[in-house]
Design an enzyme around this catalytic site. Structure first.
Site, PDB file in Angstrom:
ATOM      1  N   HIS A   1       0.824  -1.204   0.000  1.00  0.00           N
ATOM      2  CA  HIS A   1       0.000   0.000   0.000  1.00  0.00           C
ATOM      3  C   HIS A   1       0.865   1.264   0.000  1.00  0.00           C
ATOM      4  CE1 HIS A   1      -4.292  -1.142   0.344  1.00  0.00           C
ATOM      5  NE2 HIS A   1      -3.749  -2.310   0.649  1.00  0.00           N
TER       6      HIS A   1
ATOM      7  N   VAL B   1       0.860   3.662  -5.476  1.00  0.00           N
ATOM      8  CA  VAL B   1       0.507   4.702  -6.443  1.00  0.00           C
ATOM      9  C   VAL B   1       1.713   5.415  -7.027  1.00  0.00           C
ATOM     10  CG1 VAL B   1      -0.796   6.823  -6.803  1.00  0.00           C
ATOM     11  CG2 VAL B   1      -1.744   5.007  -5.406  1.00  0.00           C
TER      12      VAL B   1
ATOM     13  N   GLY C   1       5.153   5.246  -5.942  1.00  0.00           N
ATOM     14  CA  GLY C   1       6.440   4.791  -5.451  1.00  0.00           C
ATOM     15  C   GLY C   1       6.487   4.645  -3.942  1.00  0.00           C
TER      16      GLY C   1
ATOM     17  N   ASP D   1       7.471   5.639  -0.538  1.00  0.00           N
ATOM     18  CA  ASP D   1       7.935   6.878   0.070  1.00  0.00           C
ATOM     19  C   ASP D   1       7.634   6.984   1.563  1.00  0.00           C
ATOM     20  OD1 ASP D   1       5.212   7.212  -0.024  1.00  0.00           O
ATOM     21  OD2 ASP D   1       5.249   8.967  -1.313  1.00  0.00           O
TER      22      ASP D   1
END
Length: 188
Positions: free
Chosen positions: A114, A118, A120, A122
């Protein structure tokens, strides 16, 4: 943030590109006046403006050109000098959490998925809500769906004791997911 690094063979060009990327308003000074005769001979603001646009277009062209020759590699020994105990620290906390509840291994892997889904990996999955911001934890796809935050919090506090301010949250989530799959597969 750990991202892609362009591998440019000329240190001078790399320095100029870095300056232009981090100082976009000063990108016309990317090249010194002795290298750009138009800039030295031009005195009107319109020609300087068009020169600035030309330099910006040229910079974009150079970045596109060098993108083909860039190399980005993940490394398992990235923290070997700056935080040599990070892997063993993460592994010990993950091992304890998975031994208490085997399902936590899958939960840590899902947490990592998760986080990276979207735009990468981070560490944004760890963001809490504030008065003006809806964090990732309570965002629609994650709300009451993702678990394991307390394990990541425990790992982060242990890692901060070993080497404060060195290891990113995104890397902690990734290492925890890796270790959890290895630990769970050893039970099979």
């Amino acid at each position: 943030m750990h991202g892609l690094f362009l591998k440019i063979r000329s240190p001078a060009l790399a320095k100029r590109l870095r300056f232009a990327l981090y100082n976009p308003n000063k990108s016309s000074s990317l090249f010194s006046p002795q290298h750009t005769p138009l800039m030295a001979s031009s005195s009107s603001s319109s020609s300087r403006s068009s020169l600035g646009i030309s330099v910006n277009v040229g910079l974009v062209f150079l970045l596109v050109l060098f993108t083909g020759s860039c190399s980005a590699q993940l490394s398992t020994n990235f923290y070997s000098k700056s935080c040599p105990k990070v892997l063993s620290t993460v592994q010990s906390v993950v091992k304890t959490a998975v031994s208490k509840e085997r399902r936590m291994g899958a939960s840590l892997l899902r947490l990592h998925f998760h986080d990276c889904f979207v735009k990468g990996c981070d560490g944004s999955i760890l963001l809490d809500d504030t008065s003006s911001f809806t964090g990732e934890k309570t965002a629609g796809p994650n709300n009451n769906s993702v678990r394991g935050y307390e394990v990541i919090d425990k790992i982060k506090s242990k890692v901060e004791q070993v080497c404060p301010g060195v290891v990113s949250c995104a890397d902690i989530v990734a290492i925890a997911a890796r270790d959890s799959t290895v630990i769970v597969s050893s039970f099979l």
